[in-house]
Design a protein around this motif. Structure first.
Motif, short mmCIF file in Angstrom:
data_model
loop_
_atom_site.label_atom_id
_atom_site.label_comp_id
_atom_site.label_asym_id
_atom_site.label_seq_id
_atom_site.Cartn_x
_atom_site.Cartn_y
_atom_site.Cartn_z
N LYS A 282 -3.93 -18.50 0.25
CA LYS A 282 -2.67 -18.71 0.95
C LYS A 282 -3.03 -18.61 2.42
CE LYS A 282 0.02 -16.68 -2.71
NZ LYS A 282 0.71 -15.49 -3.18
N VAL A 283 -2.55 -19.54 3.24
CA VAL A 283 -3.03 -19.62 4.62
C VAL A 283 -1.86 -19.56 5.60
CG1 VAL A 283 -4.40 -20.95 6.28
CG2 VAL A 283 -5.00 -21.00 3.84
N LEU A 284 -2.02 -18.69 6.59
CA LEU A 284 -1.07 -18.56 7.69
C LEU A 284 -1.78 -18.93 8.98
CD1 LEU A 284 1.65 -17.37 8.86
CD2 LEU A 284 0.42 -15.21 9.03
N LYS A 285 -1.12 -19.72 9.79
CA LYS A 285 -1.66 -20.11 11.11
C LYS A 285 -1.07 -19.17 12.16
CE LYS A 285 -0.02 -23.53 13.66
NZ LYS A 285 0.34 -24.84 14.17
N MET A 286 -1.94 -18.63 13.01
CA MET A 286 -1.48 -17.77 14.10
C MET A 286 -2.05 -18.30 15.41
SD MET A 286 -2.07 -13.70 14.64
CE MET A 286 -0.60 -13.08 13.87
N THR A 287 -1.18 -18.54 16.37
CA THR A 287 -1.62 -19.04 17.67
C THR A 287 -1.28 -18.03 18.74
OG1 THR A 287 -1.31 -21.33 16.98
CG2 THR A 287 -1.42 -20.91 19.35
N PHE A 288 -2.28 -17.69 19.53
CA PHE A 288 -2.07 -16.83 20.68
C PHE A 288 -1.75 -17.73 21.86
CE2 PHE A 288 -4.66 -14.48 17.77
CZ PHE A 288 -4.17 -13.18 17.84
N GLU B 69 -5.44 -19.68 21.60
CA GLU B 69 -6.39 -19.76 20.50
C GLU B 69 -5.62 -19.69 19.19
OE1 GLU B 69 -10.81 -18.31 19.53
OE2 GLU B 69 -9.62 -16.93 20.70
N THR B 70 -6.07 -20.47 18.23
CA THR B 70 -5.46 -20.48 16.90
C THR B 70 -6.45 -19.92 15.90
OG1 THR B 70 -4.07 -22.38 17.43
CG2 THR B 70 -4.47 -21.95 15.10
N ILE B 71 -5.98 -19.05 15.05
CA ILE B 71 -6.79 -18.56 13.94
C ILE B 71 -6.01 -18.83 12.65
CG2 ILE B 71 -7.97 -16.77 15.26
CD1 ILE B 71 -6.14 -14.72 13.87
N LEU B 72 -6.76 -18.93 11.57
CA LEU B 72 -6.14 -19.04 10.25
C LEU B 72 -6.41 -17.74 9.52
CD1 LEU B 72 -7.10 -22.69 9.24
CD2 LEU B 72 -5.01 -21.85 10.32
N ILE B 73 -5.37 -17.23 8.89
CA ILE B 73 -5.49 -16.01 8.08
C ILE B 73 -5.35 -16.45 6.63
CG2 ILE B 73 -4.59 -13.72 7.61
CD1 ILE B 73 -3.40 -13.80 10.49
N ALA B 74 -6.45 -16.36 5.90
CA ALA B 74 -6.49 -16.79 4.49
C ALA B 74 -6.42 -15.55 3.61
CB ALA B 74 -7.77 -17.57 4.21
N THR B 75 -5.47 -15.53 2.71
CA THR B 75 -5.26 -14.38 1.83
C THR B 75 -5.54 -14.77 0.39
OG1 THR B 75 -3.53 -13.56 3.32
CG2 THR B 75 -3.56 -12.64 1.10
N LYS B 76 -6.25 -13.91 -0.31
CA LYS B 76 -6.53 -14.14 -1.73
C LYS B 76 -5.39 -13.59 -2.56
CE LYS B 76 -9.97 -13.14 -5.30
NZ LYS B 76 -11.27 -12.56 -5.56
#
Length: 147
Positions: free
Chosen positions: A119-125, A140-147
């Motif tokens: 499951k993926v959430l996009k977070m942009t600073f 900056e954008t990071i993706l937070i991938a959750t199992k």
């Protein structure tokens, strides 16, 4: 992170260019399944020829409910990759660095991760003057991938 006694931190670098305690191959991680609560995968996947295998391995070693913080150089549009581009000079021209094998788009990487079960959430600073938060500098954008 190593100084924080309440966490068990594994620093790793495949090519041993940086100070690291381990040399893990992201396509064949020498750890048991369901080992890690958190993985920081910062500017790694764009270097990996078989990123599908890497994503399978990341999913395997991550505990259920665990998260991976992923960042790569991003571009607009689709992921750009071409396996026929192999020389450092051509990689620099096409991918922006001599050892990159692709340039991800945010949505393209998000879709690949979802195809591997995350499951993926996009977070942009958002851009702020002198803004640095836990190593992230805006914008900056990071993706937070959750199992």
């Amino acid at each position: 992170m190593k100084k924080t006694k309440s966490i068990n931190y594994f620093s790793t670098d495949f090519e041993n260019k940086f100070l690291a305690d381990y040399n893990f191959d992201i396509t064949n991680i020498n750890q048991e399944s369901n080992t890690f609560n958190t993985i920081i995968c910062y500017h790694i996947l764009e270097h990996i020829n078989d990123d599908d295998k890497a994503m399978d391995e990341l999913y395997r070693v991550l505990k259920t409910g665990g998260q991976i913080y992923i960042q790569t150089p991003f571009k607009e549009g689709d992921i750009y990759e071409n396996k026929s581009i192999v020389s450092p000079e051509e990689k620099l021209k096409h991918f922006g660095q001599e050892d990159h094998v692709r340039v991800y788009s945010i949505e393209g990487l998000k879709n690949r991760l979802q195809n591997h079960g995350f499951k993926v959430l996009k977070m942009t600073f958002n851009e702020q003057p002198n803004d640095i938060f836990l190593g992230f500098k805006s914008p900056e954008t990071i993706l937070i991938a959750t199992k």
